[in-house]
Design an enzyme around this catalytic site. Structure first.
Site, PDB file in Angstrom:
ATOM      1  N   ASP A 227       0.835  -1.199   0.000  1.00 18.88           N
ATOM      2  CA  ASP A 227       0.000   0.000   0.000  1.00 18.88           C
ATOM      3  C   ASP A 227       0.866   1.243   0.000  1.00 18.88           C
ATOM      4  OD1 ASP A 227      -2.167  -1.728   0.158  1.00 18.88           O
ATOM      5  OD2 ASP A 227      -2.138  -1.750   2.336  1.00 18.88           O
TER       6      ASP A 227
ATOM      7  N   LYS B 284       0.320  -8.132  -2.649  1.00 18.63           N
ATOM      8  CA  LYS B 284      -1.066  -7.651  -2.670  1.00 18.63           C
ATOM      9  C   LYS B 284      -1.080  -6.158  -3.034  1.00 18.63           C
ATOM     10  CE  LYS B 284      -3.641  -6.873   1.092  1.00 18.63           C
ATOM     11  NZ  LYS B 284      -4.143  -5.528   0.732  1.00 18.63           N
TER      12      LYS B 284
ATOM     13  N   LYS C  21     -11.701  -6.461  -3.512  1.00 17.55           N
ATOM     14  CA  LYS C  21     -12.917  -6.699  -2.745  1.00 17.55           C
ATOM     15  C   LYS C  21     -14.160  -6.364  -3.554  1.00 17.55           C
ATOM     16  CE  LYS C  21     -10.926  -5.975   1.863  1.00 17.55           C
ATOM     17  NZ  LYS C  21      -9.572  -5.488   1.510  1.00 17.55           N
ATOM     18  N   PHE C  22     -14.298  -6.994  -4.715  1.00 13.03           N
ATOM     19  CA  PHE C  22     -15.510  -6.799  -5.518  1.00 13.03           C
ATOM     20  C   PHE C  22     -16.708  -7.009  -4.611  1.00 13.03           C
ATOM     21  CE2 PHE C  22     -12.406  -8.339  -8.727  1.00 13.03           C
ATOM     22  CZ  PHE C  22     -12.430  -7.228  -9.543  1.00 13.03           C
TER      23      PHE C  22
ATOM     24  N   ASP D 197     -20.570  -6.268  -5.466  1.00 15.16           N
ATOM     25  CA  ASP D 197     -21.718  -5.687  -6.157  1.00 15.16           C
ATOM     26  C   ASP D 197     -22.542  -6.784  -6.799  1.00 15.16           C
ATOM     27  OD1 ASP D 197     -23.361  -3.690  -7.523  1.00 15.16           O
ATOM     28  OD2 ASP D 197     -21.643  -2.354  -7.294  1.00 15.16           O
TER      29      ASP D 197
ATOM     30  N   GLY E 162     -23.896  -9.240  -9.725  1.00 15.70           N
ATOM     31  CA  GLY E 162     -23.099 -10.034 -10.648  1.00 15.70           C
ATOM     32  C   GLY E 162     -22.660  -9.294 -11.894  1.00 15.70           C
TER      33      GLY E 162
ATOM     34  N   TYR F 177      -4.406  -6.017  15.081  1.00 12.16           N
ATOM     35  CA  TYR F 177      -3.257  -6.838  14.685  1.00 12.16           C
ATOM     36  C   TYR F 177      -3.057  -8.062  15.556  1.00 12.16           C
ATOM     37  CZ  TYR F 177      -1.861  -3.024  11.604  1.00 12.16           C
ATOM     38  OH  TYR F 177      -1.828  -2.091  10.607  1.00 12.16           O
TER      39      TYR F 177
ATOM     40  N   ARG G 134       1.788  -2.102   6.661  1.00 12.64           N
ATOM     41  CA  ARG G 134       2.575  -1.071   7.328  1.00 12.64           C
ATOM     42  C   ARG G 134       3.673  -1.627   8.218  1.00 12.64           C
ATOM     43  NH1 ARG G 134      -2.775   1.982   9.048  1.00 12.64           N
ATOM     44  NH2 ARG G 134      -3.546  -0.122   8.561  1.00 12.64           N
TER      45      ARG G 134
HETATM   46  O1  LIG Z   1     -28.115  -2.964  -4.087  1.00 10.62           O
HETATM   47  C1  LIG Z   1     -27.641  -2.482  -5.101  1.00 10.62           C
HETATM   48  C2  LIG Z   1     -26.783  -1.358  -5.050  1.00 10.62           C
HETATM   49  C3  LIG Z   1     -26.334  -0.780  -6.254  1.00 10.62           C
HETATM   50  C4  LIG Z   1     -25.753   0.559  -6.245  1.00 10.62           C
HETATM   51  O2  LIG Z   1     -25.057   0.901  -5.106  1.00 10.62           O
HETATM   52  N1  LIG Z   1     -26.618  -1.405  -7.468  1.00 10.62           N
HETATM   53  C5  LIG Z   1     -26.039  -0.831  -8.715  1.00 10.62           C
HETATM   54  O3  LIG Z   1     -27.115  -0.220  -9.415  1.00 10.62           O
HETATM   55  C6  LIG Z   1     -26.998  -0.444 -10.827  1.00 10.62           C
HETATM   56  C7  LIG Z   1     -28.212  -1.204 -11.294  1.00 10.62           C
HETATM   57  O4  LIG Z   1     -28.181  -1.342 -12.662  1.00 10.62           O
HETATM   58  P1  LIG Z   1     -29.392  -1.981 -13.489  1.00 10.62           P
HETATM   59  O5  LIG Z   1     -30.545  -1.013 -13.367  1.00 10.62           O
HETATM   60  O6  LIG Z   1     -28.838  -2.043 -14.877  1.00 10.62           O
HETATM   61  O7  LIG Z   1     -29.682  -3.325 -12.910  1.00 10.62           O
HETATM   62  C8  LIG Z   1     -25.676  -1.144 -11.036  1.00 10.62           C
HETATM   63  O8  LIG Z   1     -24.684  -0.169 -11.331  1.00 10.62           O
HETATM   64  C9  LIG Z   1     -25.379  -1.792  -9.683  1.00 10.62           C
HETATM   65  O9  LIG Z   1     -23.987  -1.892  -9.449  1.00 10.62           O
HETATM   66  C10 LIG Z   1     -27.494  -2.472  -7.489  1.00 10.62           C
HETATM   67  O10 LIG Z   1     -27.873  -2.976  -8.562  1.00 10.62           O
HETATM   68  N2  LIG Z   1     -27.965  -2.998  -6.321  1.00 10.62           N
HETATM   69  O1  LIG Z   2      -9.959  -8.010   6.767  1.00 11.88           O
HETATM   70  C1  LIG Z   2      -9.122  -7.397   6.099  1.00 11.88           C
HETATM   71  C2  LIG Z   2      -8.952  -7.648   4.729  1.00 11.88           C
HETATM   72  C3  LIG Z   2      -7.911  -6.998   4.043  1.00 11.88           C
HETATM   73  C4  LIG Z   2      -7.491  -7.477   2.726  1.00 11.88           C
HETATM   74  O2  LIG Z   2      -8.477  -8.066   1.957  1.00 11.88           O
HETATM   75  N1  LIG Z   2      -7.189  -5.995   4.664  1.00 11.88           N
HETATM   76  C5  LIG Z   2      -6.172  -5.247   3.879  1.00 11.88           C
HETATM   77  O3  LIG Z   2      -4.902  -5.685   4.312  1.00 11.88           O
HETATM   78  C6  LIG Z   2      -3.973  -4.604   4.388  1.00 11.88           C
HETATM   79  C7  LIG Z   2      -3.514  -4.464   5.826  1.00 11.88           C
HETATM   80  O4  LIG Z   2      -2.526  -3.485   5.906  1.00 11.88           O
HETATM   81  P1  LIG Z   2      -1.732  -3.187   7.266  1.00 11.88           P
HETATM   82  O5  LIG Z   2      -0.867  -4.397   7.545  1.00 11.88           O
HETATM   83  O6  LIG Z   2      -0.926  -1.968   6.903  1.00 11.88           O
HETATM   84  O7  LIG Z   2      -2.741  -2.930   8.343  1.00 11.88           O
HETATM   85  C8  LIG Z   2      -4.704  -3.386   3.843  1.00 11.88           C
HETATM   86  O8  LIG Z   2      -4.379  -3.267   2.464  1.00 11.88           O
HETATM   87  C9  LIG Z   2      -6.178  -3.737   4.009  1.00 11.88           C
HETATM   88  O9  LIG Z   2      -6.969  -3.138   2.995  1.00 11.88           O
HETATM   89  C10 LIG Z   2      -7.353  -5.795   6.026  1.00 11.88           C
HETATM   90  O10 LIG Z   2      -6.630  -4.999   6.645  1.00 11.88           O
HETATM   91  N2  LIG Z   2      -8.322  -6.472   6.696  1.00 11.88           N
END
Ligand SMILES: O=c1cc(CO)n([C@@H]2O[C@H](COP(=O)(O)O)[C@@H](O)[C@H]2O)c(=O)[nH]1
Ligand SMILES: O=c1cc(CO)n([C@@H]2O[C@H](COP(=O)(O)O)[C@@H](O)[C@H]2O)c(=O)[nH]1
Lengths: 361, 361
Positions: free
Chosen positions: B39, B61, B98-99, B101, B103, B314, B333
């Site tokens: 980071d 990472k 961390k996708f 949203d 699908g 930690y 860090r």
């Molecule tokens: O619960 C949620 C939250 C969000 C937004 O924060 N969204 C977002 O709305 C949009 C819905 O698009 P649609 O009307 O084409 O299904 C997408 O960008 C999706 O990522 C959702 O579809 N559901």
């Molecule tokens: O539960 C989590 C999940 C993740 C990764 O998916 N992270 C990530 O690890 C790293 C921890 O960094 P640090 O060792 O400096 O606290 C950051 O990039 C933070 O976004 C966390 O810190 N906690």
């Protein structure tokens, strides 16, 4: 809850968050509670759809990270261009980033990197599952940024040396009529003032709040229409409920979101949720709701809409705004995939607005 | 659970996912179960730290979206440069996106936009709170991409016209010795072969699995060290538990993550979690764990480490790997802020490896 019956105009006068107040005025003025989810593939398409659909919406929602060719230049890039369109048509930009990490990480993701989201997005949202600290960290980041940007010029149009803009008291509005004839927009474009008008309601020219609209004309003859600039405050929506099938946002989580919102009223505007979450008398959060589609036009009376086959579930504006009490519907593919997106946006605007007017009647 | 006692070398032979098998071999070979959370603020710092710390880690990472100056060019950009370092030192790249949203959205965020994460990140992760469909959508996106990329050349070094790489059967390894003396890396760099060696264990030259290491020398005299290329398979980690205080990932959610992982064993490598989640006899998921720091060197026997004041908590490698049974510790860090990050990385590598060897003993 009283916010279910309060008009957007009334709520604009009492709500705490300056950006929410601005948004309520915009909604009332444009007779729109529609947000376009601009999920398109390229920056060119994004700017084009924003310009075409701009008149019908009050919020433009982006996923900047699915847009190819997004120009990250902070002076002339896609963010800046969107901001200009936002002022031209009067809408706010909502980057749907769903920050969802430890505090230290979300702070950096909000303010740093190539995208510098805080610079161009009036509104962002957070997935609070990592804990409340993520909200606090974003709030601190926004406060720092707002303080810094207060020292830079924030007025949209400066007239004859005197600045006009949303940062001034509304009482000063009379001054609008007695100005010089040259002005500069905050993008640095100079032009002759063709007219300074107080725009009233687009559809019902009634008692609505006013937004000033200044029409400038450049030497080239190109006209720059400029809405009153929104306040420099940034706003956060907490993702409190989701539209997708089998999601794990349960009541305990949703309640914690509401708590966090109350603890940060100067930063949190409201929620992305599936229903109104205002319960205390003093709550006046705004609710934006995705998972919205209308049945095809032929079937205007239909109420059932199928999902997208990938977990997305849809409801009609009537159900979301009229029954569940949310304020703004977020529509993506419903508008984007239509033969004529502009016409379809107007159909959604009208349906969502109707659901609202019937609710507050 | 048997994976708590199984060595990485043993697990590399039986685990289903090709990328996990590769990673276990790498871990055994480098005597490392350390992931650097890189980071840092700029792309220059990122490449520099990756090159310096590369020898001590098995996973790097990234949060690409907090790195200024990330070059999104897909031929010569930061992703490609990281890939070259990954091959030089032997580590995998894990974009911590961390996708989270619906699908349709996560699929586009994974494959599209400027970043095209799927192109350069071997591993990504998902916050499954929006529902299991997000995992399915990412899996489908990866499958499509893998099929497409199978038609492009994937070998790291092609020797005398015959290609050598991880896609071949291991039985063919004898061929390594009888090749021509010019080769091309998959980045298109040509060089004379100085040596083709089978690298054995860095610290214990024992019965470990082997990875081939080819040393090329360019005309310029610059040497390009190249590890065996990882398989082209992409891998997913499900964010099943978090390190941050007051997070909302409860047992019901964590269990659903394990279920989803079992349903997608060809794509899901394992978890980002705080403990081992292997419970069924056939489970062999890999676990990576953030929220890891060592007490300062002066206090080698200490076991308590304070948080970061922004919600991060930690634990020591001993606690995470030795007691909670995770496999790889993720350190940000703790290493980055040290006076000598390289030395500190070696201190973390050694502590985490010790916790592992004591566990399997
Ligand atoms: O619960 C949620 C939250 C969000 C937004 O924060 N969204 C977002 O709305 C949009 C819905 O698009 P649609 O009307 O084409 O299904 C997408 O960008 C999706 O990522 C959702 O579809 N559901
Ligand atoms: O539960 C989590 C999940 C993740 C990764 O998916 N992270 C990530 O690890 C790293 C921890 O960094 P640090 O060792 O400096 O606290 C950051 O990039 C933070 O976004 C966390 O810190 N906690």
């Amino acid at each position: 809850h009283s916010t279910l019956k309060g008009t957007f105009a009334q709520r604009s006068k009492t709500v705490t968050h300056p950006l929410t107040a601005y948004l309520f005025r915009l909604m009332d003025l444009k007779a729109s509670n529609l947000c376009l989810s601009a999920d398109v593939a390229t920056a060119r398409e994004l700017l084009s759809i924003a310009d075409r659909v701009g008149p019908f919406i009050v919020v433009l929602k982006t996923h900047h990270d699915m847009v190819s060719g997004w120009d990250y230049d902070s002076e002339f890039g896609t963010g800046k261009k969107l901001s200009a369109l936002a002022r031209k048509h009067g809408f706010l930009i909502f980057e749907d980033r769903k920050f969802g990490d430890i505090g230290n990480t979300v702070e950096l993701q909000y303010t740093s990197g190539s995208a510098k989201i805080i610079e161009w997005a009036h509104i962002v949202n957070v997935n609070m599952v990592p804990g409340k600290a993520s909200v606090t960290s974003l709030a601190n980041a926004a406060k720092k940024w707002e303080e810094r940007s207060r020292y830079s010029v924030k007025t949209s149009v400066s007239v004859g040396g005197r600045s006009r803009g949303s940062n001034e008291d509304e009482e000063d509005d009379e001054e609008s009529e007695d100005e010089a004839d040259v002005a500069t927009t905050s993008e640095g474009r100079k032009g002759s003032i063709v007219s300074v008008t107080t725009v009233t309601h687009q559809y019902e020219p009634a008692v609505s709040p006013r937004l000033d609209k200044t029409i400038l004309e450049e030497d080239s003859g190109e006209s720059i229409a400029s809405f009153e600039e929104p306040p420099s405050d940034r706003g956060l929506l907490i993702l409190a409920q989701m539209s997708s099938a089998g999601n794990f946002m349960d009541e305990r989580y949703t309640n914690a979101c509401v708590e966090a919102a109350r603890e940060h009223k100067d930063f949190v505007m409201g929620f992305v949720s599936q229903q109104s979450l205002n319960t205390l008398p003093e709550d006046d959060f705004i609710h934006m709701t995705p998972g919205c589609q209308l049945p095809p036009e032929e079937d205007e009376e239909g109420t059932e809409v199928k999902g997208d086959g990938k977990g997305q579930q849809y409801n009609t504006p009537q159900k979301l705004v009229g029954i569940a009490g949310t304020d703004i519907v977020i529509v993506g593919r419903g508008i984007l995939k239509a033969g004529d997106p502009q016409e379809e946006a107007e159909r959604y605007r009208s349906a969502a607005w109707k659901a609202y007017t019937e609710r507050v009647r």
